[in-house]
Design a protein around this motif. Structure first.
Motif, PDB file in Angstrom:
ATOM      1  N   LYS A 110       0.819  -1.212   0.000  1.00 26.46           N
ATOM      2  CA  LYS A 110       0.000   0.000   0.000  1.00 26.46           C
ATOM      3  C   LYS A 110       0.854   1.265   0.000  1.00 26.46           C
ATOM      4  O   LYS A 110       0.454   2.299  -0.556  1.00 26.46           O
ATOM      5  N   GLN A 111       2.048   1.182   0.588  1.00 22.61           N
ATOM      6  CA  GLN A 111       2.947   2.334   0.600  1.00 22.61           C
ATOM      7  C   GLN A 111       3.578   2.567  -0.776  1.00 22.61           C
ATOM      8  O   GLN A 111       4.100   3.648  -1.035  1.00 22.61           O
ATOM      9  N   ASN A 112       3.531   1.544  -1.619  1.00 24.56           N
ATOM     10  CA  ASN A 112       4.187   1.643  -2.930  1.00 24.56           C
ATOM     11  C   ASN A 112       3.216   1.426  -4.091  1.00 24.56           C
ATOM     12  O   ASN A 112       3.644   1.061  -5.187  1.00 24.56           O
ATOM     13  N   LEU A 113       1.940   1.659  -3.861  1.00 20.41           N
ATOM     14  CA  LEU A 113       0.942   1.447  -4.917  1.00 20.41           C
ATOM     15  C   LEU A 113       1.212   2.325  -6.138  1.00 20.41           C
ATOM     16  O   LEU A 113       1.121   1.861  -7.284  1.00 20.41           O
ATOM     17  N   ASP A 114       1.542   3.585  -5.908  1.00 23.56           N
ATOM     18  CA  ASP A 114       1.780   4.494  -7.033  1.00 23.56           C
ATOM     19  C   ASP A 114       3.029   4.099  -7.817  1.00 23.56           C
ATOM     20  O   ASP A 114       3.066   4.220  -9.050  1.00 23.56           O
ATOM     21  N   LEU A 115       4.049   3.612  -7.108  1.00 22.38           N
ATOM     22  CA  LEU A 115       5.269   3.158  -7.787  1.00 22.38           C
ATOM     23  C   LEU A 115       4.965   1.946  -8.656  1.00 22.38           C
ATOM     24  O   LEU A 115       5.408   1.865  -9.813  1.00 22.38           O
ATOM     25  N   LEU A 116       4.195   1.011  -8.123  1.00 21.63           N
ATOM     26  CA  LEU A 116       3.816  -0.179  -8.898  1.00 21.63           C
ATOM     27  C   LEU A 116       2.978   0.216 -10.106  1.00 21.63           C
ATOM     28  O   LEU A 116       3.137  -0.352 -11.197  1.00 21.63           O
ATOM     29  N   TYR A 117       2.087   1.188  -9.912  1.00 22.12           N
ATOM     30  CA  TYR A 117       1.252   1.678 -11.016  1.00 22.12           C
ATOM     31  C   TYR A 117       2.126   2.283 -12.110  1.00 22.12           C
ATOM     32  O   TYR A 117       1.910   2.031 -13.309  1.00 22.12           O
ATOM     33  N   ALA A 118       3.121   3.078 -11.718  1.00 22.54           N
ATOM     34  CA  ALA A 118       4.004   3.721 -12.699  1.00 22.54           C
ATOM     35  C   ALA A 118       4.846   2.688 -13.442  1.00 22.54           C
ATOM     36  O   ALA A 118       5.019   2.776 -14.666  1.00 22.54           O
ATOM     37  N   ILE A 119       5.368   1.693 -12.718  1.00 20.75           N
ATOM     38  CA  ILE A 119       6.183   0.650 -13.353  1.00 20.75           C
ATOM     39  C   ILE A 119       5.338  -0.161 -14.327  1.00 20.75           C
ATOM     40  O   ILE A 119       5.752  -0.440 -15.461  1.00 20.75           O
ATOM     41  N   GLY A 120       4.144  -0.555 -13.890  1.00 16.81           N
ATOM     42  CA  GLY A 120       3.257  -1.321 -14.763  1.00 16.81           C
ATOM     43  C   GLY A 120       2.825  -0.538 -15.984  1.00 16.81           C
ATOM     44  O   GLY A 120       2.795  -1.067 -17.095  1.00 16.81           O
ATOM     45  N   GLY A 121       2.514   0.749 -15.786  1.00 17.51           N
ATOM     46  CA  GLY A 121       2.143   1.595 -16.921  1.00 17.51           C
ATOM     47  C   GLY A 121       3.297   1.762 -17.896  1.00 17.51           C
ATOM     48  O   GLY A 121       3.093   1.785 -19.113  1.00 17.51           O
ATOM     49  N   GLY A 122       4.509   1.864 -17.362  1.00 11.08           N
ATOM     50  CA  GLY A 122       5.681   1.971 -18.234  1.00 11.08           C
ATOM     51  C   GLY A 122       5.903   0.710 -19.044  1.00 11.08           C
ATOM     52  O   GLY A 122       6.248   0.765 -20.231  1.00 11.08           O
ATOM     53  N   GLY A 123       5.709  -0.460 -18.412  1.00  9.53           N
ATOM     54  CA  GLY A 123       5.849  -1.730 -19.131  1.00  9.53           C
ATOM     55  C   GLY A 123       4.831  -1.847 -20.246  1.00  9.53           C
ATOM     56  O   GLY A 123       5.143  -2.296 -21.358  1.00  9.53           O
ATOM     57  N   LEU A 124       3.597  -1.430 -19.963  1.00  6.71           N
ATOM     58  CA  LEU A 124       2.554  -1.457 -20.993  1.00  6.71           C
ATOM     59  C   LEU A 124       2.907  -0.514 -22.135  1.00  6.71           C
ATOM     60  O   LEU A 124       2.723  -0.860 -23.313  1.00  6.71           O
ATOM     61  N   GLY A 125       3.419   0.664 -21.804  1.00  8.03           N
ATOM     62  CA  GLY A 125       3.813   1.617 -22.842  1.00  8.03           C
ATOM     63  C   GLY A 125       4.892   1.054 -23.745  1.00  8.03           C
ATOM     64  O   GLY A 125       4.846   1.231 -24.971  1.00  8.03           O
ATOM     65  N   LEU A 126       5.877   0.368 -23.151  1.00  7.86           N
ATOM     66  CA  LEU A 126       6.944  -0.248 -23.950  1.00  7.86           C
ATOM     67  C   LEU A 126       6.369  -1.276 -24.919  1.00  7.86           C
ATOM     68  O   LEU A 126       6.736  -1.311 -26.105  1.00  7.86           O
ATOM     69  N   SER A 127       5.461  -2.097 -24.437  1.00  9.97           N
ATOM     70  CA  SER A 127       4.856  -3.123 -25.293  1.00  9.97           C
ATOM     71  C   SER A 127       4.049  -2.505 -26.427  1.00  9.97           C
ATOM     72  O   SER A 127       4.054  -3.020 -27.555  1.00  9.97           O
ATOM     73  N   LEU A 128       3.374  -1.395 -26.147  1.00 12.00           N
ATOM     74  CA  LEU A 128       2.578  -0.745 -27.188  1.00 12.00           C
ATOM     75  C   LEU A 128       3.445  -0.062 -28.235  1.00 12.00           C
ATOM     76  O   LEU A 128       3.028   0.123 -29.378  1.00 12.00           O
ATOM     77  N   ILE A 129       4.669   0.320 -27.871  1.00  9.66           N
ATOM     78  CA  ILE A 129       5.599   0.879 -28.847  1.00  9.66           C
ATOM     79  C   ILE A 129       6.087  -0.211 -29.790  1.00  9.66           C
ATOM     80  O   ILE A 129       6.234   0.002 -30.994  1.00  9.66           O
ATOM     81  N   LEU A 130       6.295  -1.412 -29.250  1.00  8.66           N
ATOM     82  CA  LEU A 130       6.914  -2.495 -30.020  1.00  8.66           C
ATOM     83  C   LEU A 130       5.910  -3.477 -30.624  1.00  8.66           C
ATOM     84  O   LEU A 130       6.305  -4.354 -31.377  1.00  8.66           O
ATOM     85  N   ILE A 131       4.634  -3.332 -30.296  1.00  8.13           N
ATOM     86  CA  ILE A 131       3.640  -4.288 -30.789  1.00  8.13           C
ATOM     87  C   ILE A 131       3.569  -4.251 -32.316  1.00  8.13           C
ATOM     88  O   ILE A 131       3.690  -3.196 -32.935  1.00  8.13           O
ATOM     89  N   HIS A 132       3.393  -5.407 -32.925  1.00  6.41           N
ATOM     90  CA  HIS A 132       3.295  -5.511 -34.387  1.00  6.41           C
ATOM     91  C   HIS A 132       1.826  -5.631 -34.783  1.00  6.41           C
ATOM     92  O   HIS A 132       1.175  -6.647 -34.526  1.00  6.41           O
TER      93      HIS A 132
END
Length: 288
Positions: A110-132
């Motif tokens: 709970k103390q790191n929810l925003d950090l986890l959200y940012a990391i997960g959002g960044g991972g999704l963004g990377l995948s959307l850049i590279l998706i074919h």
């Protein structure tokens, strides 16, 4: 709308002539198609010498043969790594809903929810850049939704959550209407899993396509019972783990798609027309 466009893509791929005047993909390409003197189609590598063929096996595409190169493998691995990052971050954050309140693990999460959200959002963004995706408009739409959700998340945190003394995730949990600002990011995720389910027939991806918007709409409207919401959230977590994990059981070339389509798109318009005419002539010759 996304279903219509993706189904149209399947039709396009079975009718090469329809691709002569529409964009297909905007990713960098390292190869091009050319016609040899014997009228056969060949793939020629261009660019620097680092784009070496990794797999000697030749794959026959709609517009000619192609091979898997080291750059292709690198992109696919990063695409899958982005999905794993998004999945792991989401599962870690969502697990706090199932842990006791006065538990050390729950407190840390709970103390790191925003950090986890940012990391997960960044991972999704990377995948959307590279998706074919063959149709560029679909890919750009998913990327735009992600960007809109990322900006909305940042503004919600700065303008609403911080003044209220909350983190972003906690604020959205307590104020469902904030989903209007962060929701586009989850819409991009839904589009990605829909594409995966449609292309590869994956049950977990198909189920996620319905579960993700159902949970979010249930939270937004307040019409969903907390018990039902937790059940669907748990299903989302389990299916996301299966979805991300199974990506690594697929052959690399599956996530590349038909590379000849992307190479075709890199050609000038006059060469596209010449190639299509040649393919049509070859088809007529084979039918006679």
């Amino acid at each position: 709308m996304a279903s219509t466009l993706l189904c149209a893509t399947a039709t396009i791929l079975t009718h090469p002539a329809r691709l002569s005047s529409r964009p297909i993909h905007g990713a960098p390409l390292h190869s091009k198609l050319s016609l040899s003197r014997s009228s056969s189609l060949k793939c020629k590598a261009v660019g620097d010498g680092s784009q070496t063929s990794l797999d000697p096996a030749v794959n026959q595409g709609i517009y000619g043969p192609w091979t898997v190169e080291t750059s292709d493998v690198r992109e696919v691995i990063l695409y899958r790594a982005g999905l794993v990052t998004a999945g792991a971050s989401f599962v870690a954050a969502a697990s706090s809903a199932f842990l006791p309140d006065n538990n050390w693990a729950s407190d840390i999460i709970k103390q790191n929810l925003d950090l986890l959200y940012a990391i997960g959002g960044g991972g999704l963004g990377l995948s959307l850049i590279l998706i074919h995706i063959y149709v560029t408009q679909i890919k750009r739409t998913l990327q735009a939704l992600w960007a809109l959700g990322a900006v909305g998340s940042l503004l919600t945190y700065i303008r609403l959550a911080q003044p209220a003394g909350d983190g972003l995730v906690q604020y959205v949990i307590e104020n469902p209407t904030a989903l209007w600002f962060v929701g586009p990011l989850f819409a991009a995720l839904t589009g990605l899993v829909f594409k995966e389910g449609l292309c590869y027939g994956k049950l977990e991806a198909g189920l996620l396509t319905f579960i993700i918007p159902t949970v979010l709409l249930g939270h937004l409207t307040g019409l969903m019972d907390d018990g039902v919401k937790l059940t669907l959230l748990g299903s989302w977590m389990a299916l996301f783990v299966i979805f991300a994990g199974r990506k690594f059981s697929q052959p690399i070339k599956d996530d590349i798609g038909d590379k000849s389509v992307f190479m075709f798109n890199s050609l000038p318009e006059d060469e596209k027309k010449t190639l299509i005419e040649k393919l049509e002539q070859q088809k007529l010759s084979q039918n006679l």
